[in-house]
Design a protein around this motif. Structure first.
Motif, PDB file in Angstrom:
ATOM      1  N   GLY A  90      -4.603  12.943  43.185  1.00  0.00           N
ATOM      2  CA  GLY A  90      -4.609  11.517  42.282  1.00  0.00           C
ATOM      3  C   GLY A  90      -5.542  10.343  41.926  1.00  0.00           C
ATOM      4  N   ASP A  91      -5.246   9.329  41.548  1.00  0.00           N
ATOM      5  CA  ASP A  91      -5.823   7.882  41.866  1.00  0.00           C
ATOM      6  C   ASP A  91      -5.854   6.839  43.070  1.00  0.00           C
ATOM      7  OD1 ASP A  91      -3.230   7.144  41.141  1.00  0.00           O
ATOM      8  OD2 ASP A  91      -3.763   6.617  39.108  1.00  0.00           O
ATOM      9  N   GLY A  92      -4.570   7.438  43.660  1.00  0.00           N
ATOM     10  CA  GLY A  92      -4.563   7.387  45.187  1.00  0.00           C
ATOM     11  C   GLY A  92      -3.590   5.965  45.215  1.00  0.00           C
ATOM     12  N   SER A  93      -2.994   6.012  43.872  1.00  0.00           N
ATOM     13  CA  SER A  93      -2.114   4.925  43.703  1.00  0.00           C
ATOM     14  C   SER A  93      -0.149   5.528  44.313  1.00  0.00           C
ATOM     15  CB  SER A  93      -2.187   4.643  42.353  1.00  0.00           C
ATOM     16  OG  SER A  93      -1.527   5.204  41.096  1.00  0.00           O
ATOM     17  N   GLY A  94      -0.268   6.769  44.548  1.00  0.00           N
ATOM     18  CA  GLY A  94       1.257   6.826  44.543  1.00  0.00           C
ATOM     19  C   GLY A  94       1.321   7.486  46.462  1.00  0.00           C
ATOM     20  N   ARG A  95       2.324   7.619  46.727  1.00  0.00           N
ATOM     21  CA  ARG A  95       3.056   8.049  47.903  1.00  0.00           C
ATOM     22  C   ARG A  95       1.850   9.063  48.646  1.00  0.00           C
ATOM     23  NH1 ARG A  95       9.076   8.581  47.265  1.00  0.00           N
ATOM     24  NH2 ARG A  95       8.092   9.231  45.052  1.00  0.00           N
ATOM     25  N   ALA A  96       1.473  10.206  47.850  1.00  0.00           N
ATOM     26  CA  ALA A  96       0.969  11.148  48.501  1.00  0.00           C
ATOM     27  C   ALA A  96      -0.343  10.811  48.159  1.00  0.00           C
ATOM     28  CB  ALA A  96       1.394  12.802  48.645  1.00  0.00           C
ATOM     29  N   GLY A  97      -1.229   9.816  47.124  1.00  0.00           N
ATOM     30  CA  GLY A  97      -2.475  10.551  46.744  1.00  0.00           C
ATOM     31  C   GLY A  97      -2.664   9.514  45.074  1.00  0.00           C
ATOM     32  N   GLY A  98      -0.683   9.880  44.398  1.00  0.00           N
ATOM     33  CA  GLY A  98      -0.617  10.220  43.120  1.00  0.00           C
ATOM     34  C   GLY A  98      -0.615  11.587  43.028  1.00  0.00           C
ATOM     35  N   GLU A  99      -0.527  12.836  43.790  1.00  0.00           N
ATOM     36  CA  GLU A  99      -0.006  13.620  42.960  1.00  0.00           C
ATOM     37  C   GLU A  99       1.318  13.919  42.478  1.00  0.00           C
ATOM     38  OE1 GLU A  99      -1.099  13.383  46.190  1.00  0.00           O
ATOM     39  OE2 GLU A  99      -2.638  14.348  46.661  1.00  0.00           O
ATOM     40  N   LYS A 100       1.874  14.711  42.145  1.00  0.00           N
ATOM     41  CA  LYS A 100       3.139  14.901  41.873  1.00  0.00           C
ATOM     42  C   LYS A 100       3.459  16.909  41.452  1.00  0.00           C
ATOM     43  CE  LYS A 100       4.070  10.729  39.776  1.00  0.00           C
ATOM     44  NZ  LYS A 100       4.770   9.989  39.667  1.00  0.00           N
ATOM     45  N   LEU A 101       5.106  17.003  41.846  1.00  0.00           N
ATOM     46  CA  LEU A 101       5.379  18.098  42.272  1.00  0.00           C
ATOM     47  C   LEU A 101       5.538  18.945  40.745  1.00  0.00           C
ATOM     48  CD1 LEU A 101       6.678  20.763  44.725  1.00  0.00           C
ATOM     49  CD2 LEU A 101       9.146  18.777  44.365  1.00  0.00           C
ATOM     50  N   ALA A 102       5.154  19.937  40.701  1.00  0.00           N
ATOM     51  CA  ALA A 102       4.966  20.970  39.327  1.00  0.00           C
ATOM     52  C   ALA A 102       6.131  21.394  39.766  1.00  0.00           C
ATOM     53  CB  ALA A 102       3.541  21.083  38.527  1.00  0.00           C
ATOM     54  N   VAL A 103       7.548  22.084  38.728  1.00  0.00           N
ATOM     55  CA  VAL A 103       8.748  22.515  39.079  1.00  0.00           C
ATOM     56  C   VAL A 103       8.198  23.688  37.784  1.00  0.00           C
ATOM     57  CG1 VAL A 103      10.721  22.887  39.138  1.00  0.00           C
ATOM     58  CG2 VAL A 103       9.639  21.659  40.423  1.00  0.00           C
ATOM     59  N   ILE A 104       8.608  24.646  37.380  1.00  0.00           N
ATOM     60  CA  ILE A 104       7.814  26.261  36.466  1.00  0.00           C
ATOM     61  C   ILE A 104       9.475  26.250  35.767  1.00  0.00           C
ATOM     62  CG2 ILE A 104       7.153  27.604  35.660  1.00  0.00           C
ATOM     63  CD1 ILE A 104       5.477  26.219  36.161  1.00  0.00           C
ATOM     64  N   CYS A 105       9.819  26.201  34.735  1.00  0.00           N
ATOM     65  CA  CYS A 105      11.547  26.282  34.138  1.00  0.00           C
ATOM     66  C   CYS A 105      11.670  27.110  33.964  1.00  0.00           C
ATOM     67  CB  CYS A 105      12.478  24.848  33.733  1.00  0.00           C
ATOM     68  SG  CYS A 105      11.854  23.381  35.014  1.00  0.00           S
ATOM     69  N   ASN A 106      11.906  28.323  33.485  1.00  0.00           N
ATOM     70  CA  ASN A 106      11.526  29.802  32.975  1.00  0.00           C
ATOM     71  C   ASN A 106      13.091  29.775  32.029  1.00  0.00           C
ATOM     72  OD1 ASN A 106      10.057  32.457  32.732  1.00  0.00           O
ATOM     73  ND2 ASN A 106      11.933  32.837  32.589  1.00  0.00           N
ATOM     74  N   THR A 107      12.861  29.430  30.918  1.00  0.00           N
ATOM     75  CA  THR A 107      13.314  29.730  29.770  1.00  0.00           C
ATOM     76  C   THR A 107      14.458  30.877  29.319  1.00  0.00           C
ATOM     77  OG1 THR A 107      13.076  29.271  27.593  1.00  0.00           O
ATOM     78  CG2 THR A 107      13.367  27.439  29.192  1.00  0.00           C
ATOM     79  N   GLY A 108      13.405  32.113  29.231  1.00  0.00           N
ATOM     80  CA  GLY A 108      13.930  33.158  28.540  1.00  0.00           C
ATOM     81  C   GLY A 108      14.186  32.844  27.235  1.00  0.00           C
ATOM     82  N   GLY A 109      13.164  32.342  26.553  1.00  0.00           N
ATOM     83  CA  GLY A 109      13.697  31.919  25.407  1.00  0.00           C
ATOM     84  C   GLY A 109      14.567  31.416  24.506  1.00  0.00           C
ATOM     85  N   SER A 110      15.704  31.239  25.692  1.00  0.00           N
ATOM     86  CA  SER A 110      16.758  30.565  25.540  1.00  0.00           C
ATOM     87  C   SER A 110      16.831  29.426  24.934  1.00  0.00           C
ATOM     88  CB  SER A 110      17.910  31.039  26.126  1.00  0.00           C
ATOM     89  OG  SER A 110      19.123  30.089  26.246  1.00  0.00           O
ATOM     90  N   PRO A 111      16.879  28.871  23.760  1.00  0.00           N
ATOM     91  CA  PRO A 111      17.233  27.707  23.093  1.00  0.00           C
ATOM     92  C   PRO A 111      18.375  26.254  24.105  1.00  0.00           C
ATOM     93  CG  PRO A 111      17.247  28.738  20.797  1.00  0.00           C
ATOM     94  CD  PRO A 111      17.496  29.692  22.461  1.00  0.00           C
ATOM     95  N   ALA A 127       9.042  12.495  36.460  1.00  0.00           N
ATOM     96  CA  ALA A 127       7.619  11.428  35.790  1.00  0.00           C
ATOM     97  C   ALA A 127       7.474  12.259  34.029  1.00  0.00           C
ATOM     98  CB  ALA A 127       7.144  11.848  36.821  1.00  0.00           C
ATOM     99  N   ALA A 128       7.102  13.133  34.327  1.00  0.00           N
ATOM    100  CA  ALA A 128       6.801  13.996  32.939  1.00  0.00           C
ATOM    101  C   ALA A 128       7.271  15.249  32.862  1.00  0.00           C
ATOM    102  CB  ALA A 128       5.841  14.489  33.000  1.00  0.00           C
ATOM    103  N   VAL A 129       7.720  15.583  31.729  1.00  0.00           N
ATOM    104  CA  VAL A 129       8.034  16.761  31.490  1.00  0.00           C
ATOM    105  C   VAL A 129       7.062  17.651  30.056  1.00  0.00           C
ATOM    106  CG1 VAL A 129       9.686  18.349  30.050  1.00  0.00           C
ATOM    107  CG2 VAL A 129      10.283  16.343  31.505  1.00  0.00           C
ATOM    108  N   VAL A 130       6.346  18.934  30.489  1.00  0.00           N
ATOM    109  CA  VAL A 130       5.491  19.777  29.923  1.00  0.00           C
ATOM    110  C   VAL A 130       6.167  20.811  29.069  1.00  0.00           C
ATOM    111  CG1 VAL A 130       3.340  21.008  29.504  1.00  0.00           C
ATOM    112  CG2 VAL A 130       3.420  18.787  30.914  1.00  0.00           C
ATOM    113  N   LEU A 131       5.590  20.759  27.628  1.00  0.00           N
ATOM    114  CA  LEU A 131       6.893  22.218  27.453  1.00  0.00           C
ATOM    115  C   LEU A 131       6.257  23.123  26.498  1.00  0.00           C
ATOM    116  CD1 LEU A 131       8.677  19.065  26.090  1.00  0.00           C
ATOM    117  CD2 LEU A 131       9.944  21.035  25.721  1.00  0.00           C
ATOM    118  N   THR A 132       5.848  24.189  26.604  1.00  0.00           N
ATOM    119  CA  THR A 132       4.852  24.932  25.668  1.00  0.00           C
ATOM    120  C   THR A 132       5.258  26.421  25.575  1.00  0.00           C
ATOM    121  OG1 THR A 132       5.615  26.423  27.804  1.00  0.00           O
ATOM    122  CG2 THR A 132       3.414  24.718  28.592  1.00  0.00           C
ATOM    123  N   GLY A 133       4.332  26.537  24.318  1.00  0.00           N
ATOM    124  CA  GLY A 133       5.041  28.092  23.694  1.00  0.00           C
ATOM    125  C   GLY A 133       5.666  26.988  21.888  1.00  0.00           C
TER     126      GLY A 133
END
Length: 366
Positions: A90-111, A127-133
């Motif tokens: 990251g940019d050095g501003s966070g506790r571990a250099g600005g990195e975040k822990l990315a967690v993959i959430c597998n929905t199986g196509g279920s709303p 901190a953030a959510v990325v929704l794909t597809g």
């Protein structure tokens, strides 16, 4: 107004201490009581304060990436690319250099599962959510999604769409990176028409998905421009059903669906000279079905896919398809989620699709 632990306790008719025990899981609680507390949490949409956060809008080092199926290369490529930007230096501003822990959430196509994951990420103060597809085009689900994403954004979570258009009633996004599925579908159909194909079957994805609708719309735009698409109730001498409905079969985005839908398509219209598949995985199933019917590709029938997944060039013959820059889009989504890149003007960017012409398509015989 912020829902408090006391509000949950009152709703569940228990003490605040009991609510705390249920949520922290550090003390035995009767099953019926636990169920009542959890129901109250869901009803009130209560968000548990994290142990390291005392501010209501504080966020954690967690970033959620929602995918339909991590085993599908379409989603795996985007999720992996996003993770390179989220978990990297990251940019050095966070506790571990600005990195975040990315967690993959597998929905199986279920709303429903999609909403559940968003609730869990809300409780973790992601901190953030990325929704794909592609998204599900259901008004009730879209309204629930808009409300949930608004709550996440109000709590400081950055929301990024990757490979899907923005919601009709959604202004909580940092950005929406939408693929030009409609343009890609149109160019693919135009390629087949230019080769002389006039009976083109379409093995489509689930009808409720935005990706399915946009790709099919582009396909039909090209057919109409060439005078090949009939009106519903149509056009033939007997006023039969829309010819393009006869030449379209819907199913999941997987190989088995491609195989079974292609057999159905060939049963309905044995005179088709080309088949367009919802994606490359579906196209592999279509190719297998065609071969099992004793036909050759492309000598007897052409087959095309969509996405340009890594295996497409290694298929025999190599698959004509539409390339989507999945890795590039995923990486950009990751940068947007981390605040490393400014959002596009208006928050929406359309990502171009490129036609990849290979050996699986050719002029029809005769």
């Amino acid at each position: 107004m912020t829902v408090t632990l006391a509000d949950v306790a009152a709703r569940a008719r228990v003490s605040p201490a009991t609510v705390s025990r249920v949520l922290n899981g550090n003390y035995p609680v009767a099953a019926s009581t636990r169920e009542r507390v959890l129901r109250a949490v869901d009803d009130l949409d209560y968000v548990l304060n994290g142990p390291a956060s005392s501010l209501a809008a504080a966020t954690s080092d967690l970033v959620g990436i929602l995918v339909n199926d991590i085993a599908d290369p379409f989603f795996g490529i985007m999720a992996g690319a996003a993770q390179t930007q989220i978990g990297g230096p990251g940019d050095g501003s966070g506790r571990a250099g600005g990195e975040k822990l990315a967690v993959i959430c597998n929905t199986g196509g279920s709303p429903e599962r999609e909403l559940t994951y968003l609730t869990l990420l809300q409780r973790q103060r992601a901190a953030a959510v990325v929704l794909t597809g592609g998204a599900v085009e259901n008004p009730a689900h879209q309204a629930a999604m808009s409300a949930k994403l608004a709550k996440l954004a109000d709590a400081g979570t950055r929301i990024v769409f990757c490979g899907r258009p923005p919601l009709p009633e959604g202004d909580a996004l940092v950005a929406a990176l939408a693929f030009d599925n409609r343009g890609g579908g149109r160019r693919l159909a135009e390629h087949l028409i230019s080769l002389g194909h006039r009976r083109i079957g379409y093995v489509a994805g689930p009808p409720e998905r935005t990706t399915t609708r946009h790709r099919l719309e582009g396909h039909r735009e090209a057919l109409r421009a060439a005078g090949l698409d009939t009106a519903p109730g149509g056009a033939g001498a007997g006023g039969g059903p829309d010819d393009q409905e006869l030449l379209t079969v819907h199913g999941p985005y997987d190989r088995r669906s491609g195989y079974e839908a292609t057999l159905e398509l060939l049963r309905r219209a044995p005179d088709v000279t080309a088949i367009v598949a919802a994606n490359d995985t579906v196209a592999l199933g279509a190719c297998a079905a065609v071969r099992d019917q004793g036909m050759r590709i492309p000598q007897d029938i052409s087959v095309a896919g969509f996405d340009d997944l890594p295996f497409s060039v290694d298929a025999v013959p190599a698959l004509t398809t539409v390339r989507l820059p999945l890795f590039e889009a995923g990486a950009r989504a990751g940068r947007l989620a981390m605040g490393k890149e400014n959002p596009p003007p208006g928050g929406i960017a359309t990502i171009a699709a490129e036609l990849m012409i290979r050996g699986s398509t050719a002029a029809p015989r005769g």
